[in-house]
Design an enzyme around this catalytic site. Structure first.
Site, PDB file in Angstrom:
ATOM      1  N   ASP A   1       5.379   1.602  -0.132  1.00 54.70           N
ATOM      2  CA  ASP A   1       4.689   0.315  -0.180  1.00 54.70           C
ATOM      3  C   ASP A   1       5.655  -0.846  -0.057  1.00 54.70           C
ATOM      4  OD1 ASP A   1       1.903   0.841  -0.341  1.00 54.70           O
ATOM      5  OD2 ASP A   1       2.292   1.790  -2.266  1.00 54.70           O
TER       6      ASP A   1
ATOM      7  N   CYS B   1      11.457   6.575  -5.142  1.00 51.84           N
ATOM      8  CA  CYS B   1      10.526   7.599  -4.665  1.00 51.84           C
ATOM      9  C   CYS B   1       9.897   7.085  -3.372  1.00 51.84           C
ATOM     10  CB  CYS B   1       9.497   7.926  -5.738  1.00 51.84           C
ATOM     11  SG  CYS B   1       8.578   6.512  -6.349  1.00 51.84           S
TER      12      CYS B   1
ATOM     13  N   HIS C   1      -1.038   8.309   2.841  1.00 47.95           N
ATOM     14  CA  HIS C   1      -1.224   9.331   1.814  1.00 47.95           C
ATOM     15  C   HIS C   1      -1.713  10.640   2.403  1.00 47.95           C
ATOM     16  CE1 HIS C   1      -0.963   5.726  -0.801  1.00 47.95           C
ATOM     17  NE2 HIS C   1      -0.036   6.531  -1.263  1.00 47.95           N
TER      18      HIS C   1
ATOM     19  N   GLU D   1       7.327  -1.944  -5.953  1.00 50.15           N
ATOM     20  CA  GLU D   1       6.813  -1.648  -4.609  1.00 50.15           C
ATOM     21  C   GLU D   1       6.122  -2.864  -3.993  1.00 50.15           C
ATOM     22  OE1 GLU D   1       4.028   1.616  -4.797  1.00 50.15           O
ATOM     23  OE2 GLU D   1       3.102   0.877  -6.627  1.00 50.15           O
TER      24      GLU D   1
HETATM   25  C1  PEP Z   1       5.416   4.332  -2.745  1.00 47.36           C
HETATM   26  O1  PEP Z   1       4.716   3.360  -2.464  1.00 47.36           O
HETATM   27  O2  PEP Z   1       6.535   4.529  -2.276  1.00 47.36           O
HETATM   28  C2  PEP Z   1       4.907   5.351  -3.675  1.00 47.36           C
HETATM   29  C3  PEP Z   1       5.661   6.306  -4.121  1.00 47.36           C
HETATM   30  O3  PEP Z   1       3.602   5.288  -3.990  1.00 47.36           O
HETATM   31  P1  PEP Z   1       2.451   5.846  -3.036  1.00 47.36           P
HETATM   32  O4  PEP Z   1       3.088   6.422  -1.798  1.00 47.36           O
HETATM   33  O5  PEP Z   1       1.704   6.859  -3.799  1.00 47.36           O
HETATM   34  O6  PEP Z   1       1.692   4.619  -2.741  1.00 47.36           O
HETATM   35 MG    MG Z   2       2.970   3.019  -3.648  1.00 47.28          MG
END
Ligand code: PEP
Ligand code: MG
Length: 571
Positions: free
Chosen positions: A459, A506, A191, A435
């Protein structure tokens, strides 16, 4: 000059002096406590003691389960230390009689204990001082909470160099006049890396010991394109990179003419192309990109760098601003995914003792544990758009029970709002992030209860391949073209489409231009990408043939290794 290869976390180039963040330096200042606040200070210390005792209970429980009685006994020693009058009584005495803050009183008490231990001749007993420190550190962390804000000390525009940066630290970097950053630890889809892209800060992570090699003021180059840094660059190299910076700017400019064009393949297949929203700073540039909406609004930034959760009003205002800026385009509000590497200062005590936070109390798990927090967020979202189309996305769902419980809470929140006379939301679409492999495998069992799904590739890949997304040592295994990933994605799309549920994707994967052909060929309905990559992905989409991509993916599904799949799909 020295070149160190790391992991490209955020594109572009930064050139400038280093600002080296001292790691885990705990600065304890002596503060004078006003007379009328002494009681509160004592209570604060007692609460920290209680929390530390609870930490010990949990650790003991875990040790008993995994290591057996002998090891669990160690915790007994820690408990004895914690109740030793040298610590407890002495700290309380100092707060009361010397009117000093609890942290200072504790650090003095610990130092006294340390000196006493140093005099012990028996090595075994002398070494017990580490236990005292261990307990002391736990206590201090409960007292101080994290966040010494060393970043506020960046005074001239600099490149922040650190052993590690947390996502909450990264959020402060823009204000801290950072030009970019380089860290010893970290992975591409951490993140911290995601926020670096959102804030348009060039970054390279996973550099092993760079924070030891530099001192504040040394010149360096962060090459976020190639994932390397250059220490002590020569004037010629600096000049080369200045030119590269200018060239990158030109390339970005050349993409501008794609802004008004549709996201459609050469043979006419339209794909919804949306962006992620990770930080409020991005909203203006997203609005200027003319996107198809926000496919992933990571609302957790609202919960960062603060000790109390945002109120319904504050959340409502933030969401309304996003909704209004984007209207009439859709905004997918993902409920806060707190936990994992996004530990907040909100004081969830469960987080202080998690040894595996990515598998811990994160996302929907935390919100089902604290349903009041969940409700406040749902209310703020539902109130945002009574006339519009509200899309809510739940992170980290792993079982149908979690989805059903979340739906119950959503329903009761809507009933509550109706009773209060708040105009009903016309349409609420509910989706889950896919995920966690359990959901990918049993997706058919979830589909009747959702309106859409969004694949969280960050994830999903981490859990499917057992590769920690933060760990630079295994970053080479984090592979979106792994046959298991490609097959899982295919299975998800097929299952969802068989029940006519739209599939979004995503995470960082769709923002990598190399993956566009694969995702188009898989038949994904919408992509949510980082604003910075939005136009590059649109250019890719428009140059592809849907038919050809579908054929290539069919072939790829038969292949057994990542290299052959890449060869086939990367154009
Ligand atoms: C992911 O896991 O791809 C996602 C979009 O969530 P984050 O990256 O915020 O965990
Ligand atoms: Mg995620």
């Amino acid at each position: 000059m020295l070149i160190i290869k790391g992991i490209a976390a955020s594109p572009n180039i930064a050139i400038g002096p280093a600002f080296v963040v001292e790691d885990e330096e705990i600065v304890i200042n002596q503060l004078e406590i006003p007379k009328n606040k002494i009681r509160m200070e004592i209570q604060r210390f007692k609460r920290a003691l209680e929390k530390t005792n609870r930490d010990l209970d949990r650790t003991e429980h875990r040790a008993l389960k995994t290591l057996g009685k002998a090891h669990a006994k160690l915790i007994e020693t820690h408990r004895l230390i914690l109740s030793d009058p040298l610590i407890t009584k002495e700290v309380l005495r100092r707060i009361q009689s010397e009117r000093v803050n609890a942290e200072f009183a504790l650090s003095e008490a610990l130092e006294a204990v340390n000196q006493a231990f140093e005099k012990i001749e028996d090595e075994f007993f002398r070494e017990r001082r580490h236990d005292v420190f261990d307990v002391g550190k736990r206590l201090l962390s409960h007292l101080m909470r994290r966040g010494k804000k060393p970043l506020s000390a960046v005074e001239v525009p600099s490149i922040v160099v650190a052993h590690n940066l947390l996502p909450s630290d990264t959020l402060q970097l823009k204000d801290a006049r950072a030009l970019g950053f380089a860290t010893d630890l970290g992975g591409k889809s951490s993140h911290t890396a995601i926020l670096a892209q959102s804030l348009e800060l060039p970054a390279v992570v996973g550099l092993s010991d760079v924070s030891q090699r530099l001192k504040t003021g040394d010149t360096l180059i962060v090459d976020g394109e190639q994932g390397l840094i250059i220490l002590y660059p020569t004037p010629e190299v600096i000049e080369k990179y200045v030119q590269m910076q200018a060239q990158l700017q030109l390339q970005d400019k050349a993409l501008e003419n794609l802004k008004g064009l549709e996201a459609v393949t050469r043979d006419g297949k339209s794909i919804q192309l949306m962006t992620n929203l990770d930080a409020p700073e991005e909203l203006k540039s997203i609005a200027a990109l003319n996107t198809d909406g926000i496919g992933l609004f990571r609302t957790e930034y609202l919960f960062s760098n603060r000790t109390t959760p945002p109120s319904e009003k504050e959340q409502h205002e933030a969401y309304f601003r996003v909704f209004k800026t984007m209207a009439p385009k859709p905004v997918v509000f993902r409920t806060a995914d707190i936990g994992g590497d996004r530990i907040t200062d909100l004081g969830f005590e469960e987080h202080s003792s998690e040894s595996n936070p990515f598998m811990g109390l994160r996302g929907i798990r935390l919100f089902l544990h604290y349903p009041e927090l969940f409700k406040v967020q749902l209310r703020a979202i539902l109130k945002t758009a009574p006339q519009g189309d509200v899309r809510i996305l739940l992170p980290m769902i792993s079982s149908i029970e979690e989805l059903i419980s979340s739906k119950k809470i959503l329903k009761s929140t809507m009933d509550e709002l109706a009773q209060e006379g708040v105009p009903p939301v016309k349409k609420v679409e509910l989706g889950i992030m896919v995920e966690i492999p359990s959901v990918a495998m049993a997706l058919d069992t979830f589909l009747d209860d959702v309106d859409f799904i969004s694949i969280g590739t960050n994830d999903l890949i981490q859990y499917l391949l057992a590769v920690d997304r933060l760990n630079e040592n295994v970053a080479y295994l984090y592979d979106p073209f792994h046959p298991a990933v490609v097959r899982t994605l295919h299975q998800i799309v097929e299952t969802a489409h068989s029940k006519e549920k739209p599939v979004g994707i995503c995470g960082e994967m769709p923002s990598d231009p190399k993956t566009t052909k694969l995702l188009v060929g898989l038949g994904v309905d919408s992509l949510s990408v980082t604003p910075r990559m939005f136009l590059r992905i649109k250019r890719n989409l428009r140059s592809l043939s849907f038919q050809e991509a579908t054929k290539a993916v069919k072939q790829a599904l038969l292949l057994t290794d990542s290299a052959s799949i890449r060869k086939l799909l990367i154009t």
